[in-house]
Scaffold this active site. Structure first.
Site, mmCIF file in Angstrom:
data_model
loop_
_atom_site.group_PDB
_atom_site.id
_atom_site.type_symbol
_atom_site.label_atom_id
_atom_site.label_comp_id
_atom_site.label_asym_id
_atom_site.label_seq_id
_atom_site.Cartn_x
_atom_site.Cartn_y
_atom_site.Cartn_z
ATOM 1 N N LYS A 60 50.521 -38.151 61.199
ATOM 2 C CA LYS A 60 49.859 -37.316 62.195
ATOM 3 C C LYS A 60 48.465 -37.825 62.494
ATOM 4 O O LYS A 60 47.749 -38.117 61.542
ATOM 5 C CB LYS A 60 49.776 -35.901 61.609
ATOM 6 C CG LYS A 60 48.983 -34.918 62.441
ATOM 7 C CD LYS A 60 48.806 -33.635 61.675
ATOM 8 C CE LYS A 60 47.911 -32.726 62.497
ATOM 9 N NZ LYS A 60 47.599 -31.515 61.800
ATOM 10 N N CYS A 85 47.667 -24.144 54.856
ATOM 11 C CA CYS A 85 46.292 -24.633 54.859
ATOM 12 C C CYS A 85 45.359 -23.433 54.765
ATOM 13 O O CYS A 85 45.786 -22.290 54.946
ATOM 14 C CB CYS A 85 45.988 -25.445 56.109
ATOM 15 S SG CYS A 85 44.508 -26.469 55.907
ATOM 16 N N LYS A 144 47.811 -37.851 57.207
ATOM 17 C CA LYS A 144 47.121 -37.084 58.254
ATOM 18 C C LYS A 144 45.708 -37.634 58.392
ATOM 19 O O LYS A 144 44.913 -37.589 57.458
ATOM 20 C CB LYS A 144 47.078 -35.607 57.877
ATOM 21 C CG LYS A 144 46.286 -34.762 58.876
ATOM 22 C CD LYS A 144 46.341 -33.292 58.533
ATOM 23 C CE LYS A 144 45.456 -32.492 59.467
ATOM 24 N NZ LYS A 144 45.510 -31.045 59.145
HETATM 25 C C1 PBG Z 1 44.956 -27.632 59.844
HETATM 26 C C2 PBG Z 1 45.757 -28.307 60.869
HETATM 27 C C3 PBG Z 1 45.296 -29.043 61.968
HETATM 28 C C4 PBG Z 1 46.420 -29.392 62.712
HETATM 29 C C5 PBG Z 1 47.526 -28.917 62.033
HETATM 30 N N1 PBG Z 1 47.109 -28.268 60.878
HETATM 31 C C6 PBG Z 1 43.943 -29.312 62.454
HETATM 32 C C7 PBG Z 1 42.928 -29.917 61.608
HETATM 33 O O1 PBG Z 1 43.193 -30.604 60.623
HETATM 34 O O2 PBG Z 1 41.778 -29.676 61.960
HETATM 35 C C8 PBG Z 1 46.379 -30.132 64.023
HETATM 36 C C9 PBG Z 1 47.527 -29.951 64.918
HETATM 37 C C10 PBG Z 1 47.295 -30.317 66.324
HETATM 38 O O3 PBG Z 1 46.232 -30.826 66.733
HETATM 39 O O4 PBG Z 1 48.224 -30.074 67.109
HETATM 40 N N2 PBG Z 1 44.907 -28.145 58.605
#
Ligand code: PBG
Length: 326
Positions: free
Chosen positions: A251, A121, A198
């Site tokens: 997720k 990311c 997600k």
């Molecule tokens: C970033 C990412 C996030 C998480 C994993 N990769 C956060 C977001 O999308 O802001 C969240 C993981 C967690 O809350 O444990 N792309």
């Protein structure tokens, strides 16, 4: 046959009968531990909203992974926090970047004894904290310009030794773009575990502290999925499987068990569930107040996620749960 001939309690009378009749199993090999590695720190830094979790140095990371391997945890997923951020997140595809260095250190220490997953990311690497390059207008992030950067990151992570690339930015076409880039660079064996379902969730709060990745303005609702929408999630999962995802993720986990079950029933590829930072923090906060028993609540949460259909669970409970399962 009805009561009193039928008695459901017959299978619950003794511990041995309960063990025999247990329908789903939880084992350490199915757990994937999320780990944070930060550039430019001398000592590991505790994350206050994630009790027991740290921002690691390279050496504390190697030690932590050693402990995880020892208790049988199947995989780790790495998140990097770079020393410098910029508008396009160029640290993410730097061959000497923090995650790339961590992957090389772990591969040389552990060989193939642990599966190394690299989260892919841009939010930890961009100065604005969004998961891609900015667009003008309400779209926030420019989907198609971001794809090319994701391809570069994937190749750099594969070169550093990642077994699995896990794109979490929820850009459309990300799996196809990453597959194409990996194959063109000579990494046809590197797998893709896509964060296909997600959701734009409130449960990511503690993670954004840990990864220093909160957006400086706006939110992620123009790219992450809408919490009420199951059908939209299924359509996206179908798309990413068609683009070549080797496994897909749902997720968060607990608030989306219905999505997990539906994805499980439609997909032949492995399905992972991410029990996110807010879910972990919630259980810990209640346990700290004496309102929940931590070990049994933790195992119940993880078993529920398995029962809903997850093959793998990404969880900050990985080490503690693996110890309890020994
Ligand atoms: C970033 C990412 C996030 C998480 C994993 N990769 C956060 C977001 O999308 O802001 C969240 C993981 C967690 O809350 O444990 N792309």
């Amino acid at each position: 046959m009805s009561f009193p001939s039928f008695r459901s309690r017959r299978w619950r009378r003794t511990e041995a009968l309960r063990r025999l009749s247990q329908e789903v199993e939880l084992s350490a090999r199915q757990l994937i531990a999320p780990l944070f590695v930060k550039e430019g720190i001398r000592d590991p830094v505790p994350i206050s909203s994630l009790p027991g979790q740290l921002q690691h140095t390279l050496s504390s990371l190697v030690q932590e992974v050693g402990e995880l391997v020892e208790v049988g945890v199947g995989a780790v997923i790495l998140f990097g926090i770079p020393a410098r951020k910029d508008p396009v997140g160029s640290g993410a595809w730097d061959d000497e970047g923090v995650v790339q260095s961590a992957l090389r250190a772990l591969r040389s220490e552990f060989g193939d004894r642990v599966v190394l997953v690299a989260d892919l990311c841009l939010c930890e690497y961009t100065d604005h904290g969004h998961c891609g390059v900015l667009a003008d207008g309400p779209e926030t992030v420019d989907n198609d310009r971001t794809l090319e950067l994701y391809g570069r990151i994937a190749v750099s992570q594969a070169r550093a030794g990642a077994d699995v690339i896990a794109p979490s930015g929820v850009m459309d076409g990300q799996v196809a773009a990453i597959r194409r880039a990996l194959d063109a660079a000579g990494f046809p064996h590197t797998a893709i575990l896509s964060y296909a379902a997600k959701f734009a969730s409130s449960f990511y709060g503690p993670f954004r502290d840990a990864a220093e990745s909160a957006p400086r303005f706006g939110d992620r609702r123009s790219y992450q999925l809408a919490p009420p929408n199951l059908r939209a999630a299924l359509r996206r999962v179908e798309e990413e499987v068609a683009e070549g995802a080797d496994a897909v993720m749902v997720k968060p986990a607990l608030p989306y068990l219905d999505v997990l079950r539906a994805v499980r029933e439609r997909c032949a590829v492995p399905v992972a569930a991410y029990c996110v930072s807010g879910e972990y923090a919630m259980v810990h906060a209640a346990a700290q107040r004496g309102w929940l028993d931590l070990p049994s609540a933790m195992l119940e949460v993880l078993l529920a996620i398995r029962r809903a259909g997850a093959d793998w669970i990404l969880t900050y409970f990985a080490k503690d749960a693996a110890r309890l399962l020994r």
